[in-house]
Design a protein around this motif. Structure first.
Motif, PDB file in Angstrom:
ATOM      1  N   ILE A  74       1.071  -1.613   0.094  1.00 49.25           N
ATOM      2  CA  ILE A  74       0.575   0.027   0.269  1.00 49.25           C
ATOM      3  C   ILE A  74       0.537   1.034  -0.076  1.00 49.25           C
ATOM      4  CG2 ILE A  74      -1.916   1.063   1.219  1.00 49.25           C
ATOM      5  CD1 ILE A  74      -2.682  -1.675   3.140  1.00 49.25           C
ATOM      6  N   SER A  75       1.329   1.230  -1.123  1.00 47.26           N
ATOM      7  CA  SER A  75       2.074   2.690  -1.258  1.00 47.26           C
ATOM      8  C   SER A  75       3.653   2.712  -2.754  1.00 47.26           C
ATOM      9  CB  SER A  75       3.627   2.593  -0.042  1.00 47.26           C
ATOM     10  OG  SER A  75       4.662   0.886  -1.143  1.00 47.26           O
ATOM     11  N   VAL A  76       3.414   4.016  -3.219  1.00 47.98           N
ATOM     12  CA  VAL A  76       4.282   3.513  -4.389  1.00 47.98           C
ATOM     13  C   VAL A  76       5.712   3.823  -4.321  1.00 47.98           C
ATOM     14  CG1 VAL A  76       4.314   6.310  -4.579  1.00 47.98           C
ATOM     15  CG2 VAL A  76       4.242   4.499  -6.930  1.00 47.98           C
ATOM     16  N   GLY A  77       6.328   3.991  -3.164  1.00 44.57           N
ATOM     17  CA  GLY A  77       7.390   2.942  -3.245  1.00 44.57           C
ATOM     18  C   GLY A  77       7.713   1.458  -3.027  1.00 44.57           C
ATOM     19  N   TYR A  78       8.598   1.415  -3.408  1.00 44.74           N
ATOM     20  CA  TYR A  78       9.022   0.013  -2.880  1.00 44.74           C
ATOM     21  C   TYR A  78      10.462  -0.561  -2.814  1.00 44.74           C
ATOM     22  CZ  TYR A  78       9.585   0.826  -8.300  1.00 44.74           C
ATOM     23  OH  TYR A  78      10.294   0.107  -9.241  1.00 44.74           O
ATOM     24  N   SER A 237      10.701  12.064  -0.583  1.00 47.58           N
ATOM     25  CA  SER A 237      11.213  10.794  -1.023  1.00 47.58           C
ATOM     26  C   SER A 237      11.180   9.576  -0.103  1.00 47.58           C
ATOM     27  CB  SER A 237      12.161  11.078  -2.428  1.00 47.58           C
ATOM     28  OG  SER A 237      13.513  11.256  -1.558  1.00 47.58           O
ATOM     29  N   ARG A 238      12.833   9.601   0.187  1.00 46.20           N
ATOM     30  CA  ARG A 238      13.295   8.439   1.803  1.00 46.20           C
ATOM     31  C   ARG A 238      14.100   9.060   1.733  1.00 46.20           C
ATOM     32  NH1 ARG A 238       8.845   6.199   0.692  1.00 46.20           N
ATOM     33  NH2 ARG A 238       8.037   4.691  -0.254  1.00 46.20           N
ATOM     34  N   GLY A 239      14.210   9.524   3.263  1.00 46.68           N
ATOM     35  CA  GLY A 239      14.763   9.861   3.507  1.00 46.68           C
ATOM     36  C   GLY A 239      16.860   8.842   3.867  1.00 46.68           C
ATOM     37  N   PRO A 285       5.826  13.431  10.174  1.00 44.67           N
ATOM     38  CA  PRO A 285       5.808  12.259  10.101  1.00 44.67           C
ATOM     39  C   PRO A 285       5.531  10.986   9.048  1.00 44.67           C
ATOM     40  CG  PRO A 285       3.627  12.666  11.430  1.00 44.67           C
ATOM     41  CD  PRO A 285       4.749  13.653  10.744  1.00 44.67           C
ATOM     42  N   HIS A 286       6.246  11.268   7.805  1.00 45.33           N
ATOM     43  CA  HIS A 286       5.767  10.728   6.412  1.00 45.33           C
ATOM     44  C   HIS A 286       4.248  10.384   6.605  1.00 45.33           C
ATOM     45  CE1 HIS A 286       7.513   7.609   4.035  1.00 45.33           C
ATOM     46  NE2 HIS A 286       6.900   7.798   3.447  1.00 45.33           N
ATOM     47  N   ILE A 287       3.599  11.772   5.922  1.00 49.34           N
ATOM     48  CA  ILE A 287       2.223  11.614   6.071  1.00 49.34           C
ATOM     49  C   ILE A 287       1.711  12.396   4.506  1.00 49.34           C
ATOM     50  CG2 ILE A 287       1.749  12.377   8.566  1.00 49.34           C
ATOM     51  CD1 ILE A 287       1.480  15.208   7.338  1.00 49.34           C
ATOM     52  N   GLY A 288       2.920  11.795   3.408  1.00 50.85           N
ATOM     53  CA  GLY A 288       3.090  12.585   2.558  1.00 50.85           C
ATOM     54  C   GLY A 288       1.657  12.443   2.030  1.00 50.85           C
ATOM     55  N   SER A 289       0.945  10.778   2.369  1.00 49.46           N
ATOM     56  CA  SER A 289      -0.509  10.241   1.193  1.00 49.46           C
ATOM     57  C   SER A 289      -1.385  10.477   2.102  1.00 49.46           C
ATOM     58  CB  SER A 289       0.108   8.983   1.037  1.00 49.46           C
ATOM     59  OG  SER A 289       0.584   7.850   1.658  1.00 49.46           O
ATOM     60  N   ALA A 290      -1.129  11.093   3.320  1.00 53.46           N
ATOM     61  CA  ALA A 290      -1.966  10.885   4.263  1.00 53.46           C
ATOM     62  C   ALA A 290      -3.436  11.194   4.689  1.00 53.46           C
ATOM     63  CB  ALA A 290      -1.121  10.938   6.101  1.00 53.46           C
TER      64      ALA A 290
HETATM   65  O1  LIG Z   1       3.564   6.020  -0.850  1.00 54.72           O
HETATM   66  C1  LIG Z   1       4.881   5.432  -0.601  1.00 54.72           C
HETATM   67  O2  LIG Z   1       5.907   6.018  -1.160  1.00 54.72           O
HETATM   68  C2  LIG Z   1       4.693   6.326  -0.133  1.00 54.72           C
HETATM   69  O3  LIG Z   1       5.962   6.432   1.347  1.00 54.72           O
HETATM   70  C3  LIG Z   1       3.690   6.385   1.802  1.00 54.72           C
HETATM   71  O4  LIG Z   1       2.490   7.074   0.591  1.00 54.72           O
END
Ligand SMILES: O=C(O)C(=O)CO
Ligand SMILES: NC(=O)C1=CN([C@@H]2O[C@H](COP(=O)(O)OP(=O)(O)OC[C@H]3O[C@@H](n4cnc5c(N)ncnc54)[C@H](O)[C@@H]3O)[C@@H](O)[C@H]2O)C=CC1
Length: 323
Positions: A74-78, A237-239, A285-290
């Motif tokens: 459940i994220s776009v980043g993998y 993006s990511r830390g 706190p990493h809430i970009g999509s929240a």
């Molecule tokens: O989707 C992602 O990659 C996130 O970091 C959270 O939505």
């Protein structure tokens, strides 16, 4: 035909759970606290599918998951997927692109505005009863409108940021990356340039790449040195795309004006991280999509991806490296 068994390793909306239940047998870890390892092992020993959001899918997980055919995040980043290990085992990996794009772009603008106009800092100042100390100029910030914006990672979210920048704030947009994006150039007047040129010439720098071997610590000491004095740095993006020690140094030395961060090297960010003590750092706190709607859409899309993958259909959102 027997229904496939899937494991859902976190609470998800009831609608997503019900959807999965129409097609699969399932178990769900429906609590907020950390799952004991035995629960994971027991379920993965029989699971054909896993629905997660950030669990590391590496050789050690694959080794205890002999039936596993698909993992849906459940994220776009993998970046939590070990792609080579999944490829070797023939495990399908899916993610949730597009549904969160606009929501994340909104948050990036929130970080830009808050860093430039010191919104979070001055909110604290007013609530602490310090307004009367104000001598005017000490509260000044810098403008976002008409400033130059450098986007590193002109993908789906990068473009949504460029659209807001161009049409909302009349910013001068530039970008760097491995390849040119003609649509972004046409639609938003984005100018393609080397990362070095971008760093030297942008008032705002937004990092929006995925975390890969190539982008790990993409922004480090050298890159902070190249930035304009007074630049504002935003990372959603990511830390690990940033060398955090170098970021701390750049802020301590006053090389850059401020930073807006939704992501950190270590999450949750430890309370003693020096970034948290800096008034010119906006930390989220990493809430970009929240948002409720976007998180719901992400969960539904991930549920559909999972069901399709474990019932022998080709899901639409297989990660590019596993297509
Ligand atoms: O989707 C992602 O990659 C996130 O970091 C959270 O939505
Ligand atoms: N803070 C948050 O809550 C969220 C963070 N993200 C992060 O944002 C990332 C991007 O998401 P999308 O825009 O949907 O992905 P995308 O795949 O559409 O865009 C990524 C872009 O980065 C570019 N890129 C890759 N390596 C690069 C490099 N070395 N230099 C410059 N550009 C490079 C790619 O070419 C692509 O254009 C995700 O992978 C995730 O890590 C995504 C959603 C929410």
């Amino acid at each position: 035909m027997s229904r496939p068994f899937v494991f859902i390793d976190r609470p998800i909306p009831a609608e997503a759970e019900a959807y999965i239940g129409q097609y699969c047998e399932y178990a769900i870890w429906n609590r907020r606290e950390k799952m004991p390892r035995e629960v994971l092992l027991e379920n993965m020993s029989k699971a054909a599918g896993l629905l997660t959001a950030g669990r590391k899918v590496d050789q050690s997980l694959l080794d205890v998951s002999p039936q596993l055919r698909a993992v849906s995040t459940i994220s776009v980043g993998y970046n939590h997927f070990d792609i080579e290990a999944m490829k070797a085992r023939g495990v399908i990996g899916t993610h949730t692109p597009d549904v969160l794009t606009e929501t994340v772009a909104d948050l990036v603008f929130g970080l830009m505005l808050s860093s430039a106009r010191r919104i979070a800092e001055l909110d604290r100042y007013v609530k602490e009863g310090r307004w009367k100390e104000n001598d005017g100029e000490s509260l000044f910030g810098v403008d976002v409108h008409h400033a130059s914006l450098g986007i590193i990672g002109m993908g789906r979210i990068g473009e949504a940021i460029a659209r807001r920048a161009k049409f909302g704030f009349e910013m001068d947009v530039r970008y760097s990356g491995r390849s040119r994006k003609p649509e972004a150039e046409e639609r938003y007047g984005a100018v393609y340039m080397s990362m070095e040129e971008l760093l030297k010439s942008s008032d705002f720098i937004v990092l929006m790449t995925p975390l890969t071997a190539e982008t790990e610590k993409l922004i480090g000491r050298e890159q902070f040195r190249l930035m304009k004095s007074g630049a504002i740095f935003i990372n959603a993006s990511r830390g690990r795309t940033v060398d955090e020690a170098a970021l701390i140094e750049a802020l301590q030395e006053g090389r850059i004006r401020a930073a807006g961060l939704d992501v950190f090297e270590k999450e949750p960010v430890p309370a003693d991280n020096p970034l948290l003590a800096m008034p010119n750092v906006v930390a989220l706190p990493h809430i970009g999509s929240a948002t409720s709607r976007t998180r719901f859409d992400m969960a539904m899309l991930a549920a559909r991806n999972l069901v399709m993958a474990v019932t022998g259909q080709r899901p639409p959102n297989v990660i590019p490296e596993l297509k």
